[in-house]
Scaffold this active site. Sequence first.
Site, PDB file in Angstrom:
ATOM      1  N   HIS A  72      -2.228  -4.774  10.650  1.00 58.44           N
ATOM      2  CA  HIS A  72      -1.075  -4.265   9.895  1.00 58.44           C
ATOM      3  C   HIS A  72      -0.152  -3.506  10.839  1.00 58.44           C
ATOM      4  O   HIS A  72      -0.580  -2.564  11.509  1.00 58.44           O
ATOM      5  CB  HIS A  72      -1.541  -3.358   8.763  1.00 58.44           C
ATOM      6  CG  HIS A  72      -2.035  -4.127   7.571  1.00 58.44           C
ATOM      7  ND1 HIS A  72      -2.037  -3.617   6.296  1.00 58.44           N
ATOM      8  CD2 HIS A  72      -2.517  -5.379   7.469  1.00 58.44           C
ATOM      9  CE1 HIS A  72      -2.510  -4.534   5.456  1.00 58.44           C
ATOM     10  NE2 HIS A  72      -2.816  -5.612   6.152  1.00 58.44           N
ATOM     11  N   TYR A 200       1.264   3.426  -0.403  1.00 58.06           N
ATOM     12  CA  TYR A 200       0.886   4.783  -0.809  1.00 58.06           C
ATOM     13  C   TYR A 200       1.934   5.251  -1.820  1.00 58.06           C
ATOM     14  O   TYR A 200       3.134   5.266  -1.506  1.00 58.06           O
ATOM     15  CB  TYR A 200       0.879   5.714   0.401  1.00 58.06           C
ATOM     16  CG  TYR A 200      -0.295   5.495   1.342  1.00 58.06           C
ATOM     17  CD1 TYR A 200      -1.449   6.262   1.238  1.00 58.06           C
ATOM     18  CD2 TYR A 200      -0.252   4.517   2.338  1.00 58.06           C
ATOM     19  CE1 TYR A 200      -2.535   6.077   2.098  1.00 58.06           C
ATOM     20  CE2 TYR A 200      -1.328   4.320   3.198  1.00 58.06           C
ATOM     21  CZ  TYR A 200      -2.466   5.106   3.072  1.00 58.06           C
ATOM     22  OH  TYR A 200      -3.521   4.905   3.923  1.00 58.06           O
ATOM     23  N   PRO A 292      -9.517  10.967   1.921  1.00 56.43           N
ATOM     24  CA  PRO A 292      -9.279   9.610   2.411  1.00 56.43           C
ATOM     25  C   PRO A 292      -7.798   9.248   2.587  1.00 56.43           C
ATOM     26  O   PRO A 292      -7.491   8.192   3.126  1.00 56.43           O
ATOM     27  CB  PRO A 292      -9.908   8.724   1.328  1.00 56.43           C
ATOM     28  CG  PRO A 292      -9.914   9.564   0.100  1.00 56.43           C
ATOM     29  CD  PRO A 292     -10.068  10.981   0.551  1.00 56.43           C
ATOM     30  N   LYS A 296      -8.880   8.414   7.865  1.00 59.73           N
ATOM     31  CA  LYS A 296      -9.396   8.864   9.160  1.00 59.73           C
ATOM     32  C   LYS A 296     -10.926   8.943   9.237  1.00 59.73           C
ATOM     33  O   LYS A 296     -11.484   9.131  10.325  1.00 59.73           O
ATOM     34  CB  LYS A 296      -8.830  10.251   9.495  1.00 59.73           C
ATOM     35  CG  LYS A 296      -7.363  10.223   9.903  1.00 59.73           C
ATOM     36  CD  LYS A 296      -7.198   9.769  11.330  1.00 59.73           C
ATOM     37  CE  LYS A 296      -5.765   9.455  11.680  1.00 59.73           C
ATOM     38  NZ  LYS A 296      -5.456   8.047  11.783  1.00 59.73           N
ATOM     39  N   TYR A 384      -1.132   8.089  12.046  1.00 55.21           N
ATOM     40  CA  TYR A 384      -1.846   7.049  11.291  1.00 55.21           C
ATOM     41  C   TYR A 384      -2.539   6.062  12.234  1.00 55.21           C
ATOM     42  O   TYR A 384      -3.684   5.680  12.015  1.00 55.21           O
ATOM     43  CB  TYR A 384      -0.862   6.312  10.368  1.00 55.21           C
ATOM     44  CG  TYR A 384      -1.552   5.585   9.247  1.00 55.21           C
ATOM     45  CD1 TYR A 384      -1.840   6.213   8.042  1.00 55.21           C
ATOM     46  CD2 TYR A 384      -1.944   4.254   9.402  1.00 55.21           C
ATOM     47  CE1 TYR A 384      -2.491   5.558   7.016  1.00 55.21           C
ATOM     48  CE2 TYR A 384      -2.599   3.582   8.379  1.00 55.21           C
ATOM     49  CZ  TYR A 384      -2.861   4.242   7.186  1.00 55.21           C
ATOM     50  OH  TYR A 384      -3.512   3.579   6.179  1.00 55.21           O
TER      51      TYR A 384
HETATM   52  C1  PHB Z   1      -9.188   1.562   1.545  1.00 55.63           C
HETATM   53  O1  PHB Z   1      -8.783   0.424   1.796  1.00 55.63           O
HETATM   54  O2  PHB Z   1     -10.245   1.768   0.924  1.00 55.63           O
HETATM   55  C2  PHB Z   1      -8.360   2.718   1.980  1.00 55.63           C
HETATM   56  C3  PHB Z   1      -7.232   2.488   2.743  1.00 55.63           C
HETATM   57  C4  PHB Z   1      -6.438   3.544   3.150  1.00 55.63           C
HETATM   58  C5  PHB Z   1      -6.780   4.830   2.789  1.00 55.63           C
HETATM   59  C6  PHB Z   1      -7.922   5.077   2.041  1.00 55.63           C
HETATM   60  C7  PHB Z   1      -8.719   4.013   1.626  1.00 55.63           C
HETATM   61  O3  PHB Z   1      -5.984   5.857   3.173  1.00 55.63           O
END
Ligand code: PHB
Length: 389
Positions: A72, A200, A292, A296, A384
């Site tokens: 990505h 997000y 989450p 990280k 990130y």
């Molecule tokens: C996930 O794909 O489970 C996932 C992805 C990004 C995040 C948290 C969880 O920030």
Amino acid sequence: MRTQVAIIGAGPSGLLLGQLLHRSGIDNVILERHTGEHVLSRIRAGVIEQGAVDLINEAGVGARMQREGLIHDGTQICFAGERHRIDFRALTGAGVMVYGQTEITRDLMDGRAASGQSTVYEAQDVSLHDFAGEKPRVRYRNDGKETEVACDFIAGCDGFHGVSRQSVPRDSIRNYERVYPFGWLGLLSDTPPVSEELIYIHHPSGFALCSMRSHARSRYYLQCSLAEQVEDWPDERFWHELRLRLDREAQERLVTGPSIEKSIAPLRSFVAEPMRFGRMFLAGDAAHIVPPTGAKGLNLAASDVWYLSRALIEFYREKSTAGLDQYSDRALARIWKAERFSWWMTMLLHTFPDSSEFDRKVQLAELDYLVKSRAAATALAENYVGLPY
Ligand code: PHB
Ligand code: APR
């Protein structure tokens, strides 16, 4: 029984450390409380920084990730009903790998089985002894039999609820913690992801995240209250609530289907200092937890394992304790940066039950600044993808 390094826990930290040590000729034993199937049943995040990708490759278990993982180059942030893109590649030159942590664990377990190193699953009542001195030992029970393992070092890779951190005298360790007033309800489904990139979402009803495991498997999350149970959320309710939090285009593209897994996780920031106690070292979730939002968790575990594996290899090859002596400080410097970023992403994107109208306006202004300012977007992108560490 005798080994060079006794590793407690067969999560990503313990398995990755075991593999790297084995490839450098260092004998190790892994003691895991649960069965392998149980460890693999836990669904966790799936965004991997380049540094962690490199380490997984170095451990010799990266082939499937290289084949099946998705690169990505950016992510999307949605607020006030509009979606905006943060272009990681353009801003930092780097991207991230999207590949489930459960799959990494499976690849590591396969690598472990092929290595011939000993792994004891269902090891009960693991206890750590004499790590303040020169001759540490670990004891456990398995099939009704007590076993003692004598070793040079113990690696506590047994997660947040593990026994290693608990074995340290209280006055030798300091904990720093923040608990957030909400959780994430996650749903996994064999449906195509709503977007090519993660989204997000900041929404008055609460944060949401659209993620994926492959082109055919989606992972979605909804901010929920800590009082809620998975049983309160039949699939239809989940899809309905997710749709409400999406922008219009995503609402139209969303494909729903039966869930394969659904779970609620609380959000917590936690750091234990230091991470070394004589001949015992903590790594991964045993020493720290991040919410989450910044993706990280696994990346931090990998960076601890990077420092610890280098330090142990240096000790056995060169009889030098320099890396071991510096392990805690080096690991913690990176951990606190990831703690800061994960805390900041969490504060930026969630709806807080006790926030005022003023707080909400400032939050929206910060989101707007983030997508309009190249400097702000670059700071997010660098954190990130894991660059400023
Ligand atoms: C996930 O794909 O489970 C996932 C992805 C990004 C995040 C948290 C969880 O920030
Ligand atoms: N004895 C033996 N094993 C134990 C004990 C114990 N007393 N307590 C816990 N364990 C095992 C757990 O069963 C688990 O399999 O230790 C393992 C720890 O694994 P994780 O919790 O996955 O921690 P870690 O390997 O550090 O992985 C970090 O995984 O938890 C996610 O978000 C986190 O992405 C991060 C990564």
